[in-house]
Design a protein around this motif. Structure first.
Motif, PDB file in Angstrom:
ATOM      1  N   VAL A   1     -34.928   7.096  19.918  1.00  8.61           N
ATOM      2  CA  VAL A   1     -36.169   6.524  20.426  1.00  8.61           C
ATOM      3  C   VAL A   1     -36.870   7.534  21.324  1.00  8.61           C
ATOM      4  CG1 VAL A   1     -37.168   4.720  21.870  1.00  8.61           C
ATOM      5  CG2 VAL A   1     -35.351   4.152  20.248  1.00  8.61           C
ATOM      6  N   TYR A   2     -36.150   8.075  22.303  1.00 11.11           N
ATOM      7  CA  TYR A   2     -36.701   9.132  23.159  1.00 11.11           C
ATOM      8  C   TYR A   2     -35.562   9.743  23.966  1.00 11.11           C
ATOM      9  CZ  TYR A   2     -39.721  11.775  26.227  1.00 11.11           C
ATOM     10  OH  TYR A   2     -40.337  12.796  26.881  1.00 11.11           O
ATOM     11  N   PRO A   3     -35.285  11.026  23.793  1.00 13.59           N
ATOM     12  CA  PRO A   3     -34.179  11.647  24.522  1.00 13.59           C
ATOM     13  C   PRO A   3     -34.559  11.940  25.977  1.00 13.59           C
ATOM     14  CG  PRO A   3     -35.265  13.260  23.129  1.00 13.59           C
ATOM     15  CD  PRO A   3     -35.935  11.941  22.847  1.00 13.59           C
ATOM     16  N   THR A   4     -33.793  11.418  26.918  1.00 13.20           N
ATOM     17  CA  THR A   4     -34.084  11.667  28.330  1.00 13.20           C
ATOM     18  C   THR A   4     -33.912  13.142  28.679  1.00 13.20           C
ATOM     19  OG1 THR A   4     -31.787  11.117  28.871  1.00 13.20           O
ATOM     20  CG2 THR A   4     -33.415   9.338  29.000  1.00 13.20           C
ATOM     21  N   ALA A   5     -33.078  13.852  27.928  1.00 10.98           N
ATOM     22  CA  ALA A   5     -32.891  15.282  28.192  1.00 10.98           C
ATOM     23  C   ALA A   5     -34.185  16.062  27.990  1.00 10.98           C
ATOM     24  CB  ALA A   5     -31.800  15.841  27.281  1.00 10.98           C
ATOM     25  N   LEU A   6     -35.111  15.516  27.211  1.00  8.15           N
ATOM     26  CA  LEU A   6     -36.380  16.210  27.000  1.00  8.15           C
ATOM     27  C   LEU A   6     -37.147  16.323  28.307  1.00  8.15           C
ATOM     28  CD1 LEU A   6     -38.323  17.469  24.938  1.00  8.15           C
ATOM     29  CD2 LEU A   6     -39.271  15.199  24.545  1.00  8.15           C
ATOM     30  N   ASP A   7     -37.106  15.273  29.128  1.00  9.86           N
ATOM     31  CA  ASP A   7     -37.777  15.318  30.428  1.00  9.86           C
ATOM     32  C   ASP A   7     -36.992  16.143  31.433  1.00  9.86           C
ATOM     33  OD1 ASP A   7     -39.858  13.725  29.504  1.00  9.86           O
ATOM     34  OD2 ASP A   7     -38.874  11.866  30.102  1.00  9.86           O
ATOM     35  N   ASP A   8     -35.672  16.048  31.376  1.00 11.55           N
ATOM     36  CA  ASP A   8     -34.844  16.696  32.391  1.00 11.55           C
ATOM     37  C   ASP A   8     -34.635  18.187  32.116  1.00 11.55           C
ATOM     38  OD1 ASP A   8     -34.638  14.186  33.512  1.00 11.55           O
ATOM     39  OD2 ASP A   8     -32.723  13.738  32.524  1.00 11.55           O
ATOM     40  N   GLN A   9     -34.385  18.535  30.849  1.00 17.98           N
ATOM     41  CA  GLN A   9     -33.968  19.901  30.529  1.00 17.98           C
ATOM     42  C   GLN A   9     -34.963  20.674  29.667  1.00 17.98           C
ATOM     43  OE1 GLN A   9     -29.993  19.650  28.897  1.00 17.98           O
ATOM     44  NE2 GLN A   9     -29.467  17.953  30.251  1.00 17.98           N
ATOM     45  N   GLY A  10     -35.925  19.990  29.090  1.00 18.74           N
ATOM     46  CA  GLY A  10     -36.940  20.687  28.308  1.00 18.74           C
ATOM     47  C   GLY A  10     -36.674  20.673  26.816  1.00 18.74           C
ATOM     48  N   LEU A  11     -37.596  21.282  26.090  1.00 21.86           N
ATOM     49  CA  LEU A  11     -37.582  21.236  24.629  1.00 21.86           C
ATOM     50  C   LEU A  11     -36.390  21.966  24.036  1.00 21.86           C
ATOM     51  CD1 LEU A  11     -39.259  20.231  22.215  1.00 21.86           C
ATOM     52  CD2 LEU A  11     -40.529  22.364  22.300  1.00 21.86           C
ATOM     53  N   GLY A  12     -35.992  23.078  24.627  1.00 24.48           N
ATOM     54  CA  GLY A  12     -34.900  23.874  24.067  1.00 24.48           C
ATOM     55  C   GLY A  12     -33.604  23.102  23.970  1.00 24.48           C
ATOM     56  N   SER A  13     -33.295  22.296  24.990  1.00 27.30           N
ATOM     57  CA  SER A  13     -32.040  21.550  25.004  1.00 27.30           C
ATOM     58  C   SER A  13     -31.964  20.553  23.854  1.00 27.30           C
ATOM     59  CB  SER A  13     -31.890  20.831  26.347  1.00 27.30           C
ATOM     60  OG  SER A  13     -30.757  19.998  26.353  1.00 27.30           O
ATOM     61  N   VAL A  14     -33.030  19.772  23.647  1.00 31.55           N
ATOM     62  CA  VAL A  14     -32.983  18.743  22.601  1.00 31.55           C
ATOM     63  C   VAL A  14     -33.022  19.365  21.209  1.00 31.55           C
ATOM     64  CG1 VAL A  14     -33.927  16.925  24.067  1.00 31.55           C
ATOM     65  CG2 VAL A  14     -35.487  18.412  22.814  1.00 31.55           C
ATOM     66  N   LEU A  15     -33.715  20.491  21.051  1.00 24.50           N
ATOM     67  CA  LEU A  15     -33.725  21.130  19.734  1.00 24.50           C
ATOM     68  C   LEU A  15     -32.363  21.738  19.407  1.00 24.50           C
ATOM     69  CD1 LEU A  15     -37.232  22.863  19.555  1.00 24.50           C
ATOM     70  CD2 LEU A  15     -36.533  20.598  18.760  1.00 24.50           C
ATOM     71  N   ASN A  16     -31.682  22.253  20.404  1.00 27.53           N
ATOM     72  CA  ASN A  16     -30.323  22.746  20.173  1.00 27.53           C
ATOM     73  C   ASN A  16     -29.392  21.607  19.784  1.00 27.53           C
ATOM     74  OD1 ASN A  16     -30.450  25.612  20.602  1.00 27.53           O
ATOM     75  ND2 ASN A  16     -30.793  25.215  22.773  1.00 27.53           N
ATOM     76  N   ARG A  17     -29.597  20.435  20.348  1.00 26.27           N
ATOM     77  CA  ARG A  17     -28.762  19.294  19.970  1.00 26.27           C
ATOM     78  C   ARG A  17     -29.024  18.885  18.514  1.00 26.27           C
ATOM     79  NH1 ARG A  17     -28.277  13.756  19.682  1.00 26.27           N
ATOM     80  NH2 ARG A  17     -26.377  12.879  20.614  1.00 26.27           N
ATOM     81  N   ILE A  18     -30.313  18.955  18.096  1.00 27.31           N
ATOM     82  CA  ILE A  18     -30.629  18.679  16.683  1.00 27.31           C
ATOM     83  C   ILE A  18     -29.890  19.666  15.788  1.00 27.31           C
ATOM     84  CG2 ILE A  18     -32.476  18.771  14.963  1.00 27.31           C
ATOM     85  CD1 ILE A  18     -34.380  17.669  17.056  1.00 27.31           C
ATOM     86  N   ALA A  19     -29.899  20.933  16.173  1.00 26.82           N
ATOM     87  CA  ALA A  19     -29.218  21.947  15.365  1.00 26.82           C
ATOM     88  C   ALA A  19     -27.713  21.708  15.319  1.00 26.82           C
ATOM     89  CB  ALA A  19     -29.519  23.341  15.932  1.00 26.82           C
TER      90      ALA A  19
ATOM     91  N   ARG B   1     -41.944  25.352  30.627  1.00 30.66           N
ATOM     92  CA  ARG B   1     -42.168  23.943  30.354  1.00 30.66           C
ATOM     93  C   ARG B   1     -43.620  23.716  29.955  1.00 30.66           C
ATOM     94  NH1 ARG B   1     -38.390  20.203  31.860  1.00 30.66           N
ATOM     95  NH2 ARG B   1     -39.609  18.985  30.361  1.00 30.66           N
ATOM     96  N   LEU B   2     -43.815  22.828  29.007  1.00 25.54           N
ATOM     97  CA  LEU B   2     -45.134  22.491  28.505  1.00 25.54           C
ATOM     98  C   LEU B   2     -45.476  21.060  28.892  1.00 25.54           C
ATOM     99  CD1 LEU B   2     -44.692  24.048  24.962  1.00 25.54           C
ATOM    100  CD2 LEU B   2     -45.859  25.058  26.911  1.00 25.54           C
ATOM    101  N   PRO B   3     -46.736  20.631  28.713  1.00 27.93           N
ATOM    102  CA  PRO B   3     -47.073  19.235  28.993  1.00 27.93           C
ATOM    103  C   PRO B   3     -46.147  18.266  28.262  1.00 27.93           C
ATOM    104  CG  PRO B   3     -49.071  20.502  28.643  1.00 27.93           C
ATOM    105  CD  PRO B   3     -47.924  21.424  28.343  1.00 27.93           C
ATOM    106  N   GLN B   4     -45.824  17.164  28.914  1.00 26.38           N
ATOM    107  CA  GLN B   4     -44.837  16.223  28.381  1.00 26.38           C
ATOM    108  C   GLN B   4     -45.219  15.725  26.986  1.00 26.38           C
ATOM    109  OE1 GLN B   4     -45.257  12.650  28.052  1.00 26.38           O
ATOM    110  NE2 GLN B   4     -43.144  12.373  27.316  1.00 26.38           N
ATOM    111  N   ALA B   5     -46.497  15.406  26.786  1.00 28.91           N
ATOM    112  CA  ALA B   5     -46.927  14.900  25.477  1.00 28.91           C
ATOM    113  C   ALA B   5     -46.739  15.949  24.386  1.00 28.91           C
ATOM    114  CB  ALA B   5     -48.393  14.461  25.540  1.00 28.91           C
ATOM    115  N   VAL B   6     -46.961  17.218  24.710  1.00 28.73           N
ATOM    116  CA  VAL B   6     -46.814  18.295  23.732  1.00 28.73           C
ATOM    117  C   VAL B   6     -45.344  18.495  23.386  1.00 28.73           C
ATOM    118  CG1 VAL B   6     -47.183  20.751  23.312  1.00 28.73           C
ATOM    119  CG2 VAL B   6     -48.926  19.414  24.497  1.00 28.73           C
ATOM    120  N   GLU B   7     -44.467  18.518  24.395  1.00 29.99           N
ATOM    121  CA  GLU B   7     -43.040  18.667  24.128  1.00 29.99           C
ATOM    122  C   GLU B   7     -42.511  17.493  23.309  1.00 29.99           C
ATOM    123  OE1 GLU B   7     -41.291  21.426  27.737  1.00 29.99           O
ATOM    124  OE2 GLU B   7     -41.002  19.256  27.843  1.00 29.99           O
TER     125      GLU B   7
END
Length: 378
Positions: free
Chosen positions: A252-270, A286-292
């Motif tokens: 639904v929405y990963p909280t790590a995206l807000d806490d750790q940024g885009l790189g963390s959640v994309l690494n988890r996908i990988a 870090r980029l704007p929240q909506a963009v990330e």
């Protein structure tokens, strides 16, 4: 020079269109005589092709007119040259009046003072020099813009006689795009709700039912060993239920995206993808929240589509911060032939368009697919 951030997007769009229309008319003043000359020569000569290429470039860059299936003919070329000549004379005259009258009135009003007397047969009136100069200059500028827009429209009418004309940046196209995007956002929200409902029904609900059955069997059992075994199974089932709930919440929405940024959640996908994934590039800030968020869901859904449909052996992800926004790219080496009208890619397009971005797809049979998203931000 970038526009000030305080100016809304739509006024900027109109101002840019008007400036380009005026520049297009001035550019046409340079091409009007060559166009008239070309209309008297064979259109297949090198000189004619070059002049017609410059004219097409002028119309596309300044007027936003895109031609397809163009077959130039002498009559429309001559009309285009005459229109360019007829438009540049009054527009240039109005722009000259705007510059000299406005500058002159400002200089006189600021340093010399005085006013302007307007005399009629029955009366006279006097107005401050700055006021008259600014109003006269504004009228000249508005007149130049109106004539440039008229020339823009007439060029489109002439072009329509020899080619299919489209205006991707026109006002009505922009409004249609916004309406389509709004409908796409509503559809994307409904699709997401249905997906969450399926996840809860097929995963979480089944685990809850199974856990309830185990607990009920433990309550009915009389053998201590059997009760202990059932409770142990229930404990394992409860841990599975917790993991399932975490997975649903992550989708639904990963909280790590807000806490750790885009790189963390994309690494988890990988890490969790059954197909090998390489991440070649990630943003270094870090980029704007909506963009990330949009980039995360774009990559996640694109990877999911590859796993389901592409039969790929590897996936490559590249996300980098460009000059005008974020560029995200997912490349696979699968069977290719992706259908842009399919539900998966349409869902990606709706999510990207919701932020006024663009989705592009490059695919070839047995050569893989590249899905690229451009997400603008300020």
């Amino acid at each position: 020079m970038p526009w000030p951030a305080t100016i809304p997007r739509e006024p900027r769009m109109f101002a840019r269109r008007w400036v380009l229309s005026v520049l297009g008319v001035l550019w046409g003043g340079l091409l009007c005589l060559p166009l008239l000359l070309v209309s008297c020569l064979p259109l297949s000569t090198r000189f004619s092709r070059r002049i017609l290429g410059w004219e097409r470039s002028r119309q596309q860059r300044c007027f936003g007119i895109v031609l397809t299936g163009c077959a130039p003919r002498r009559g429309p070329v001559a009309l285009t040259g005459l229109l360019a000549l007829a438009a540049v004379i009054p527009v240039l005259n109005l722009l000259t009046g705007f510059v000299f009258v406005t500058v002159g009135s400002l200089l006189q009003g600021l340093f010399a003072g005085g006013g302007v007397t307007i005399s009629f047969s029955l009366w006279t009136m006097s107005q401050p020099t700055i006021l008259v100069g600014v109003l006269y200059g504004a009228a000249n500028l508005i007149g130049a813009v109106v004539l440039a827009e008229l020339a823009n429209w007439l060029h489109g009418r002439i072009d329509a006689s020899v080619a299919v004309v489209s205006r991707p940046n026109a006002r009505h196209s922009r409004i249609s795009e916004l309406l389509t995007t709004r409908r796409g956002v509503v559809v994307a929200i409904d699709d997401e709700r249905r997906r969450i409902e399926r996840d809860l029904h097929d995963g979480v609900q089944q685990n809850v039912v199974s856990l309830s059955v185990l607990i009920a069997r433990a309550q009915r059992a009389t053998d201590p060993d059997k009760v202990s075994a059932l409770l142990n199974s229930a404990l394992v089932q409860s841990q599975d239920l917790i993991d399932e709930m975490r997975e649903v919440a992550w989708r639904v929405y990963p909280t790590a995206l807000d806490d750790q940024g885009l790189g963390s959640v994309l690494n988890r996908i990988a890490d969790h993808c059954p197909v090998p994934v390489r991440i070649l590039e990630l943003p270094d800030r870090r980029l704007p929240q909506a963009v990330e968020s949009a980039a995360y869901f774009f990559v996640r859904e694109a990877v999911t589509n590859v796993v389901k449909h592409a039969g790929a052996q590897s996936i490559t992800i590249r996300v980098h911060d460009g000059t005008d926004g974020l560029l995200a790219e997912v490349v696979d080496d699968g069977r290719g032939g992706a259908d842009p009208t399919g539900s998966g890619l349409q869902g990606l397009a709706r999510r990207v368009n919701a932020l006024d971005g663009q989705l592009s797809i490059e695919t070839a049979t047995m050569k893989g697919t590249t899905v690229r998203a451009e997400i603008p931000y300020e």
